[in-house]
Write an enzyme that holds these catalytic residues in place. Sequence first.
Site, mmCIF file in Angstrom:
data_model
loop_
_atom_site.group_PDB
_atom_site.id
_atom_site.type_symbol
_atom_site.label_atom_id
_atom_site.label_comp_id
_atom_site.label_asym_id
_atom_site.label_seq_id
_atom_site.Cartn_x
_atom_site.Cartn_y
_atom_site.Cartn_z
ATOM 1 N N TYR A 124 14.760 -17.783 33.988
ATOM 2 C CA TYR A 124 15.642 -18.801 34.527
ATOM 3 C C TYR A 124 16.839 -18.986 33.603
ATOM 4 C CZ TYR A 124 17.704 -22.907 36.425
ATOM 5 O OH TYR A 124 18.628 -23.750 36.980
ATOM 6 N N GLN A 186 13.755 -25.939 42.136
ATOM 7 C CA GLN A 186 13.472 -25.083 43.290
ATOM 8 C C GLN A 186 13.435 -23.604 42.887
ATOM 9 O OE1 GLN A 186 15.887 -27.270 42.992
ATOM 10 N NE2 GLN A 186 17.895 -26.431 43.560
ATOM 11 N N ASN A 209 17.399 -28.038 32.412
ATOM 12 C CA ASN A 209 17.437 -29.498 32.294
ATOM 13 C C ASN A 209 16.044 -30.086 32.553
ATOM 14 O OD1 ASN A 209 16.992 -29.436 35.065
ATOM 15 N ND2 ASN A 209 19.136 -29.831 35.578
ATOM 16 N N SER A 233 17.761 -29.027 21.654
ATOM 17 C CA SER A 233 18.007 -28.122 20.527
ATOM 18 C C SER A 233 18.271 -28.904 19.242
ATOM 19 C CB SER A 233 19.201 -27.239 20.872
ATOM 20 O OG SER A 233 19.160 -26.052 20.137
ATOM 21 N N GLN A 255 25.372 -26.965 16.476
ATOM 22 C CA GLN A 255 24.173 -27.436 17.155
ATOM 23 C C GLN A 255 24.476 -28.681 17.964
ATOM 24 O OE1 GLN A 255 21.601 -25.492 17.200
ATOM 25 N NE2 GLN A 255 20.938 -26.905 18.774
ATOM 26 N N HIS A 258 25.741 -28.686 21.651
ATOM 27 C CA HIS A 258 24.911 -28.254 22.784
ATOM 28 C C HIS A 258 24.761 -29.345 23.834
ATOM 29 C CE1 HIS A 258 23.523 -24.192 22.442
ATOM 30 N NE2 HIS A 258 23.275 -24.338 21.161
ATOM 31 N N GLU A 322 13.693 -26.423 14.875
ATOM 32 C CA GLU A 322 13.903 -25.190 15.642
ATOM 33 C C GLU A 322 14.684 -24.184 14.779
ATOM 34 O OE1 GLU A 322 16.608 -25.779 18.847
ATOM 35 O OE2 GLU A 322 16.123 -23.868 19.828
ATOM 36 N N HIS A 323 15.817 -24.626 14.244
ATOM 37 C CA HIS A 323 16.623 -23.795 13.344
ATOM 38 C C HIS A 323 16.640 -24.429 11.961
ATOM 39 C CE1 HIS A 323 18.502 -23.393 17.409
ATOM 40 N NE2 HIS A 323 18.427 -22.115 17.121
ATOM 41 N N ASP A 356 22.042 -17.077 17.291
ATOM 42 C CA ASP A 356 22.157 -17.465 18.699
ATOM 43 C C ASP A 356 22.626 -16.291 19.550
ATOM 44 O OD1 ASP A 356 21.411 -20.065 18.250
ATOM 45 O OD2 ASP A 356 23.456 -20.806 17.984
ATOM 46 N N GLU A 410 -29.568 -18.985 21.558
ATOM 47 C CA GLU A 410 -28.703 -19.779 22.442
ATOM 48 C C GLU A 410 -29.374 -20.038 23.790
ATOM 49 O OE1 GLU A 410 -24.702 -18.281 22.796
ATOM 50 O OE2 GLU A 410 -24.145 -18.998 20.808
ATOM 51 N N HIS A 415 -28.716 -12.446 28.619
ATOM 52 C CA HIS A 415 -27.878 -11.779 27.611
ATOM 53 C C HIS A 415 -28.740 -10.876 26.732
ATOM 54 C CE1 HIS A 415 -24.859 -14.690 28.818
ATOM 55 N NE2 HIS A 415 -23.984 -14.193 27.958
#
Lengths: 424, 424
Positions: A124, A186, A209, A233, A255, A258, A322-323, A356, A410, A415
């Site tokens: 996506y 969707q 989003n 981010s 950063q 963003h 993250e970074h 990036d 067990e 088994h």
Amino acid sequence: MKIYRYPTKNTWADLVQRPVLEREEISGLIAQIFSEVEKNGDKALIDFNRKFDKANTKSIKVAEIEIENAINQINEDLKQAIQQARENISKFHATQNTEVQKIETTKGVICWRENRAIEKVGIYIPGGTAPLFSTVLMLAIPANLAGCKEIILCTPPDKNGNINPAILYAAKLCGISKIFKTGGAQAVAGMALGTESIPKVYKIFGPGNQFVVAAKEYAQRYGVAIDMPAGPSEVLVIADQQAVPDFCAADLLSQAEHGSDSQVVFITTDLTIFNDTIEAVEQQVKVLPRNEFANQALENSNFILLNTLEEAIEFSNLYAPEHLILAMKDFEKYISKVQNAGSVFLGNYSCESAGDYASGTNHTLPTNAYAKNYSGVSLDSFVKKITFQHLSKEGLQNLGKTIETMAEAEGLFAHKNAVSIRLK
Amino acid sequence: MKIYRYPTKNTWADLVQRPVLEREEISGLIAQIFSEVEKNGDKALIDFNRKFDKANTKSIKVAEIEIENAINQINEDLKQAIQQARENISKFHATQNTEVQKIETTKGVICWRENRAIEKVGIYIPGGTAPLFSTVLMLAIPANLAGCKEIILCTPPDKNGNINPAILYAAKLCGISKIFKTGGAQAVAGMALGTESIPKVYKIFGPGNQFVVAAKEYAQRYGVAIDMPAGPSEVLVIADQQAVPDFCAADLLSQAEHGSDSQVVFITTDLTIFNDTIEAVEQQVKVLPRNEFANQALENSNFILLNTLEEAIEFSNLYAPEHLILAMKDFEKYISKVQNAGSVFLGNYSCESAGDYASGTNHTLPTNAYAKNYSGVSLDSFVKKITFQHLSKEGLQNLGKTIETMAEAEGLFAHKNAVSIRLK
């Protein structure tokens, strides 16, 4: 900007909190969208394009001619840039392939793992304020290297029903042939459920989003896997006295631009660097085209003065950025101490934007402290590892008593019997 | 047993469906349990022990003396068996460690990945009808090899407030020192949220009933990761004309005895093997102590006659079994064609119970067709991979234009500026 000078450790737990996001309650809407897509397939997606993206799209699938037209719209500089990025990303991700390693655990018992690509994956790519063709590279290149058979891409159309040409160019360059004009929840529903045009996939990748994030979460009810949980981010920069305030400020802002929900954290042990970096941020932000986002992000962002670099790393591990940028002369000394981070940038010339786009590392990374328990996207994300084992008759003889004893303890006699019947 | 002779391919999609489980709607109850544990910590867990497990437990934490007493209760045979299993599991999982591999993607640009153990992990071991100490080995051994600093274990107490000694022995042997008497959803809540006794963990592993499964799903809202989505256990056996019906039947039953919701699938191309295996299953099941479970599982299970082994593998890939047994002479020929499976057992002497206990492979595997998109548990499940990159000044010069061009095309000028300001 929030400024903290030598905060005591008992306050750190608060300082590493991410800004709380106001999320609307959208699960009802997501369920509705999935149900609509399940019932009406492509038609539902075309209707949603009209409703949510104000776009008239007769067909969901991007036609070959649209892709070719897009290629002609990309200038040579950008083509070359994308190709260099592609080369580096390919080189780095190719190192992540693992050899089959067979081991005889007991005489006659041989075990190993083999990689198999996930057959069908969906990518996506959001529309919105920036056309993220770089994310196409970051996801399609490892998918291809892994050997995924079906790699599809969904991205929302603009008001004219078109897809950004750089996205189409990057997709084509990475060998994606099935591109669909659909966005938001969707699009995720389309990939999770399948429609007349869109093949149902086994794993969905990519940012988006809150609707996309919620839809990816929801999609897991249908047996689909996702790349990782998502959040805004973020970057954490640790600077020593030899860092360059202008560079640090530029990284923090790259950063912050963003989105208004991004967070940046700056830590240094040097008072001059501290003050100069704050000053540089204030200067540089003024001329940024996206300074509205950046200014909002800065409001939630922490500038922290600490006593030692060891403390700075300790704070960073608690935050799990993250970074992480180590703008430090002796960064080598601290690498092994980095415990929780997505991707780490070392020294004064390793700006985050290098990773990036083009250094080769992946930019799909764990946010929101998920670096404590998740890795970023890599070749691994596109494969499964299957274990194999072969026991010869001798192998089973050597191991049989152990299996029988454990199975019996067990209470699992079938088994046990699977061994006993073979050794009789 | 459901018997299908030469089903046409258009019916396969139905044949690979798992039995639909009737799940009670329990999300309200799970939320309530989490809230109770969040509010009252250990006290809530002690109350739940009384309520759900009819157990009086003064303290949640298992005392050192209880562990020592348990060790004395385990006979030498079982100790030796567990130790051999531990050795094999350790050997196999040790092969999964990866070396750091640095690559210069562009002159002056060096990228690599390093493993870091997830610092805090929690293991859940169910009580119930079988004391699964083997699962302790399967989870604690890779956690230890990975270097996880805090490895804790939760398991429900019996009515006397005690834990099965084999579970305590296995835990001790694998270096787990923090063991807690709590089960079900409340144990998962304890590990996800932390209590006075139980440290909050970053990832939760282990099997369980529908309450545990739902709680693991719910725990993810708190930023905790889980090993994988769960479903009932299953095996698919493909037999050629040289397979041994008694062995096949024993393998099918060793899966069927797990629970009434287990599923087993038998496929062969040979009519005699087909009939003889069905006959053998009917004979062997009679004498099993757990034949009530096995009989119920068999009701939902498919015995399928197909024309070719290629078709059998194709069917198996569509089904994506947790365990796949290739009871075939020419199994070598088919290994590369296995696309979707958790763990594969090759030839007539590789019974599934070997992998369940002691061959060395992990028995925590993807069920319910998740083998299409998930791997089983391995060393990888206990580490994160952090990417590192170092750009020298020359490196950034070589890559600068590419980054600037791409950032500008995405409309991210602060990203571009982070490069420009360094190259000025």
